[in-house]
Design an enzyme around this catalytic site. Structure first.
Site, PDB file in Angstrom:
ATOM      1  N   PRO A  49       0.791  -1.232   0.000  1.00 33.92           N
ATOM      2  CA  PRO A  49       0.000   0.000   0.000  1.00 33.92           C
ATOM      3  C   PRO A  49       0.823   1.281   0.000  1.00 33.92           C
ATOM      4  O   PRO A  49       1.842   1.370   0.681  1.00 33.92           O
ATOM      5  CB  PRO A  49      -0.830  -0.106   1.285  1.00 33.92           C
ATOM      6  CG  PRO A  49      -0.119  -1.096   2.130  1.00 33.92           C
ATOM      7  CD  PRO A  49       0.537  -2.055   1.181  1.00 33.92           C
ATOM      8  N   ASN A  50       0.351   2.222  -0.784  1.00 32.88           N
ATOM      9  CA  ASN A  50       0.895   3.584  -0.888  1.00 32.88           C
ATOM     10  C   ASN A  50       2.221   3.675  -1.637  1.00 32.88           C
ATOM     11  O   ASN A  50       2.714   4.775  -1.888  1.00 32.88           O
ATOM     12  CB  ASN A  50       1.035   4.240   0.509  1.00 32.88           C
ATOM     13  CG  ASN A  50      -0.296   4.342   1.214  1.00 32.88           C
ATOM     14  OD1 ASN A  50      -1.263   4.817   0.625  1.00 32.88           O
ATOM     15  ND2 ASN A  50      -0.382   3.876   2.442  1.00 32.88           N
TER      16      ASN A  50
ATOM     17  N   ARG B   8       5.228  10.965  -2.556  1.00 30.47           N
ATOM     18  CA  ARG B   8       4.922  10.648  -1.156  1.00 30.47           C
ATOM     19  C   ARG B   8       6.161  10.857  -0.274  1.00 30.47           C
ATOM     20  O   ARG B   8       7.143  10.131  -0.397  1.00 30.47           O
ATOM     21  CB  ARG B   8       4.503   9.171  -1.077  1.00 30.47           C
ATOM     22  CG  ARG B   8       4.280   8.682   0.324  1.00 30.47           C
ATOM     23  CD  ARG B   8       4.182   7.167   0.388  1.00 30.47           C
ATOM     24  NE  ARG B   8       3.923   6.737   1.735  1.00 30.47           N
ATOM     25  CZ  ARG B   8       4.130   5.511   2.178  1.00 30.47           C
ATOM     26  NH1 ARG B   8       4.565   4.576   1.354  1.00 30.47           N
ATOM     27  NH2 ARG B   8       3.871   5.203   3.423  1.00 30.47           N
TER      28      ARG B   8
ATOM     29  N   TYR C 260      11.189   8.743   1.526  1.00 30.15           N
ATOM     30  CA  TYR C 260      11.174   7.603   0.588  1.00 30.15           C
ATOM     31  C   TYR C 260      11.901   7.873  -0.727  1.00 30.15           C
ATOM     32  O   TYR C 260      11.989   6.979  -1.569  1.00 30.15           O
ATOM     33  CB  TYR C 260       9.719   7.196   0.308  1.00 30.15           C
ATOM     34  CG  TYR C 260       8.993   6.732   1.563  1.00 30.15           C
ATOM     35  CD1 TYR C 260       9.440   5.611   2.267  1.00 30.15           C
ATOM     36  CD2 TYR C 260       7.884   7.419   2.049  1.00 30.15           C
ATOM     37  CE1 TYR C 260       8.801   5.195   3.416  1.00 30.15           C
ATOM     38  CE2 TYR C 260       7.227   6.996   3.196  1.00 30.15           C
ATOM     39  CZ  TYR C 260       7.686   5.887   3.877  1.00 30.15           C
ATOM     40  OH  TYR C 260       7.049   5.460   5.020  1.00 30.15           O
TER      41      TYR C 260
ATOM     42  N   ASN D  46       8.041  -5.580  -0.253  1.00 31.25           N
ATOM     43  CA  ASN D  46       7.890  -4.387   0.585  1.00 31.25           C
ATOM     44  C   ASN D  46       6.399  -4.266   0.847  1.00 31.25           C
ATOM     45  O   ASN D  46       5.643  -3.803  -0.009  1.00 31.25           O
ATOM     46  CB  ASN D  46       8.427  -3.131  -0.109  1.00 31.25           C
ATOM     47  CG  ASN D  46       8.332  -1.902   0.800  1.00 31.25           C
ATOM     48  OD1 ASN D  46       7.672  -1.946   1.847  1.00 31.25           O
ATOM     49  ND2 ASN D  46       8.973  -0.820   0.410  1.00 31.25           N
TER      50      ASN D  46
ATOM     51  N   ALA E 259       2.787  -0.534   5.022  1.00 28.81           N
ATOM     52  CA  ALA E 259       2.252  -0.530   6.387  1.00 28.81           C
ATOM     53  C   ALA E 259       1.744  -1.908   6.829  1.00 28.81           C
ATOM     54  O   ALA E 259       1.665  -2.177   8.034  1.00 28.81           O
ATOM     55  CB  ALA E 259       1.138   0.509   6.492  1.00 28.81           C
TER      56      ALA E 259
ATOM     57  N   HIS F  13       3.597  -4.089   9.472  1.00 34.14           N
ATOM     58  CA  HIS F  13       3.479  -3.940  10.918  1.00 34.14           C
ATOM     59  C   HIS F  13       2.170  -4.491  11.469  1.00 34.14           C
ATOM     60  O   HIS F  13       1.905  -4.367  12.659  1.00 34.14           O
ATOM     61  CB  HIS F  13       3.616  -2.448  11.271  1.00 34.14           C
ATOM     62  CG  HIS F  13       4.686  -1.749  10.490  1.00 34.14           C
ATOM     63  ND1 HIS F  13       6.018  -2.106  10.585  1.00 34.14           N
ATOM     64  CD2 HIS F  13       4.631  -0.754   9.550  1.00 34.14           C
ATOM     65  CE1 HIS F  13       6.732  -1.339   9.751  1.00 34.14           C
ATOM     66  NE2 HIS F  13       5.904  -0.519   9.118  1.00 34.14           N
TER      67      HIS F  13
ATOM     68  N   ASP G  88       1.851 -15.484   7.321  1.00 34.11           N
ATOM     69  CA  ASP G  88       1.429 -16.875   7.132  1.00 34.11           C
ATOM     70  C   ASP G  88       1.553 -17.311   5.676  1.00 34.11           C
ATOM     71  O   ASP G  88       1.918 -18.451   5.386  1.00 34.11           O
ATOM     72  CB  ASP G  88      -0.029 -17.062   7.588  1.00 34.11           C
ATOM     73  CG  ASP G  88      -0.160 -17.159   9.099  1.00 34.11           C
ATOM     74  OD1 ASP G  88       0.873 -17.320   9.782  1.00 34.11           O
ATOM     75  OD2 ASP G  88      -1.304 -17.064   9.595  1.00 34.11           O
TER      76      ASP G  88
ATOM     77  N   GLU H 164      12.605  -9.276   2.629  1.00 29.02           N
ATOM     78  CA  GLU H 164      11.803  -8.099   2.992  1.00 29.02           C
ATOM     79  C   GLU H 164      12.628  -6.841   2.724  1.00 29.02           C
ATOM     80  O   GLU H 164      13.792  -6.772   3.122  1.00 29.02           O
ATOM     81  CB  GLU H 164      11.458  -8.205   4.485  1.00 29.02           C
ATOM     82  CG  GLU H 164      10.766  -6.991   5.054  1.00 29.02           C
ATOM     83  CD  GLU H 164      10.520  -7.137   6.571  1.00 29.02           C
ATOM     84  OE1 GLU H 164      10.914  -8.181   7.155  1.00 29.02           O
ATOM     85  OE2 GLU H 164       9.962  -6.202   7.156  1.00 29.02           O
TER      86      GLU H 164
ATOM     87  N   HIS I 153      12.597  -2.468   2.774  1.00 29.04           N
ATOM     88  CA  HIS I 153      11.993  -1.165   3.071  1.00 29.04           C
ATOM     89  C   HIS I 153      12.935  -0.074   2.601  1.00 29.04           C
ATOM     90  O   HIS I 153      14.157  -0.188   2.790  1.00 29.04           O
ATOM     91  CB  HIS I 153      11.738  -0.994   4.578  1.00 29.04           C
ATOM     92  CG  HIS I 153      10.831  -2.040   5.116  1.00 29.04           C
ATOM     93  ND1 HIS I 153       9.472  -1.998   4.938  1.00 29.04           N
ATOM     94  CD2 HIS I 153      11.095  -3.184   5.786  1.00 29.04           C
ATOM     95  CE1 HIS I 153       8.928  -3.078   5.476  1.00 29.04           C
ATOM     96  NE2 HIS I 153       9.893  -3.813   5.993  1.00 29.04           N
ATOM     97  N   LEU I 154      12.360   0.956   2.024  1.00 29.14           N
ATOM     98  CA  LEU I 154      13.176   2.085   1.575  1.00 29.14           C
ATOM     99  C   LEU I 154      13.808   2.798   2.772  1.00 29.14           C
ATOM    100  O   LEU I 154      14.987   3.142   2.761  1.00 29.14           O
ATOM    101  CB  LEU I 154      12.296   3.065   0.786  1.00 29.14           C
ATOM    102  CG  LEU I 154      11.734   2.501  -0.532  1.00 29.14           C
ATOM    103  CD1 LEU I 154      10.396   3.142  -0.853  1.00 29.14           C
ATOM    104  CD2 LEU I 154      12.713   2.703  -1.661  1.00 29.14           C
ATOM    105  N   SER I 155      13.002   3.009   3.790  1.00 27.69           N
ATOM    106  CA  SER I 155      13.476   3.725   4.981  1.00 27.69           C
ATOM    107  C   SER I 155      14.006   2.734   6.015  1.00 27.69           C
ATOM    108  O   SER I 155      13.716   1.535   5.946  1.00 27.69           O
ATOM    109  CB  SER I 155      12.323   4.539   5.581  1.00 27.69           C
ATOM    110  OG  SER I 155      11.291   3.667   6.037  1.00 27.69           O
TER     111      SER I 155
ATOM    112  N   ARG J 243      12.648   4.675  13.139  1.00 23.20           N
ATOM    113  CA  ARG J 243      11.443   5.504  13.022  1.00 23.20           C
ATOM    114  C   ARG J 243      10.502   5.260  14.216  1.00 23.20           C
ATOM    115  O   ARG J 243      10.951   4.817  15.270  1.00 23.20           O
ATOM    116  CB  ARG J 243      10.778   5.217  11.668  1.00 23.20           C
ATOM    117  CG  ARG J 243      11.711   5.546  10.479  1.00 23.20           C
ATOM    118  CD  ARG J 243      11.031   5.352   9.147  1.00 23.20           C
ATOM    119  NE  ARG J 243       9.897   6.260   8.997  1.00 23.20           N
ATOM    120  CZ  ARG J 243       8.967   6.122   8.034  1.00 23.20           C
ATOM    121  NH1 ARG J 243       9.060   5.131   7.165  1.00 23.20           N
ATOM    122  NH2 ARG J 243       7.970   6.970   7.951  1.00 23.20           N
TER     123      ARG J 243
END
Ligand code: DQA
Length: 149
Positions: A10-11, A18, A23, A74, A77, A80, A87, A98, A100-102, A107
């Site tokens: 998402p996003n 964004r 990001y 990625n 959200a 989390h 699963d 996995e 993540h950009l950040s 954070r």
């Protein structure tokens, strides 16, 4: 030829506009193109998909079984919150990295928990879009070599 699916959640379709200070300025299309080009260089077929819907991401992970040798995820959200995505990764038994950009560990505290990380080979975060290229190399290395003891 090794085949890798890159799944973005998402996003992440909003990359470029964004929170560029968090990001980066690249769009998702630019990042996906860099991944395909890197795949060409290292002899890996790269397929890319983005969805804002948890169920679509689940369906894509299920459909990857027998089609792709590895997944780069990625989950945005959902990282989390989603026991279902964790699963799904356990269920298909496809090596997954996995990304993540950040740097999620630097954070807000709610970003420092990842359900995804329990089911994956490893996590790459904090390197911006370069993390996806690192993940392609890490996954290729794992797929073609023995697992570490
Ligand atoms: C993200 C980090 C997540 O916490 C956030 O919800 C995202 C992007 C990253 O790439 O840094 O959507 O996964």
């Amino acid at each position: 030829m090794t085949s890798i699916l890159i799944l973005n959640g998402p996003n992440l379709n909003l990359l470029g506009t964004r929170q560029p200070e968090v990001y980066g300025a690249e769009t998702l299309a630019m990042i996906e193109e860099r991944c395909r080009q890197h795949g060409d260089k290292v002899g890996v077929a790269v397929s890319c998909l983005q969805s804002n819907h948890e169920g679509v991401l689940l369906d894509q992970i299920h459909a990857a079984k027998g089609v792709h040798d590895g997944i780069i995820l990625n989950a945005g959200a959902y990282t989390h919150s989603s026991v279902a995505l964790m699963d799904a990764i356990y269920s298909v038994e496809i090596p997954t990295v996995e990304v993540h950009l950040s740097n999620i560990h630097a954070r807000e505290s709610f970003r420092q928990t990842s359900y995804i990380s329990k089911a994956v080979i490893g996590q790459i975060c904090g390197f911006g879009s370069f993390g996806y290229l690192m993940a392609i190399d890490a996954l290729t290395h794992r797929i073609s070599g023995p697992a570490p003891q």
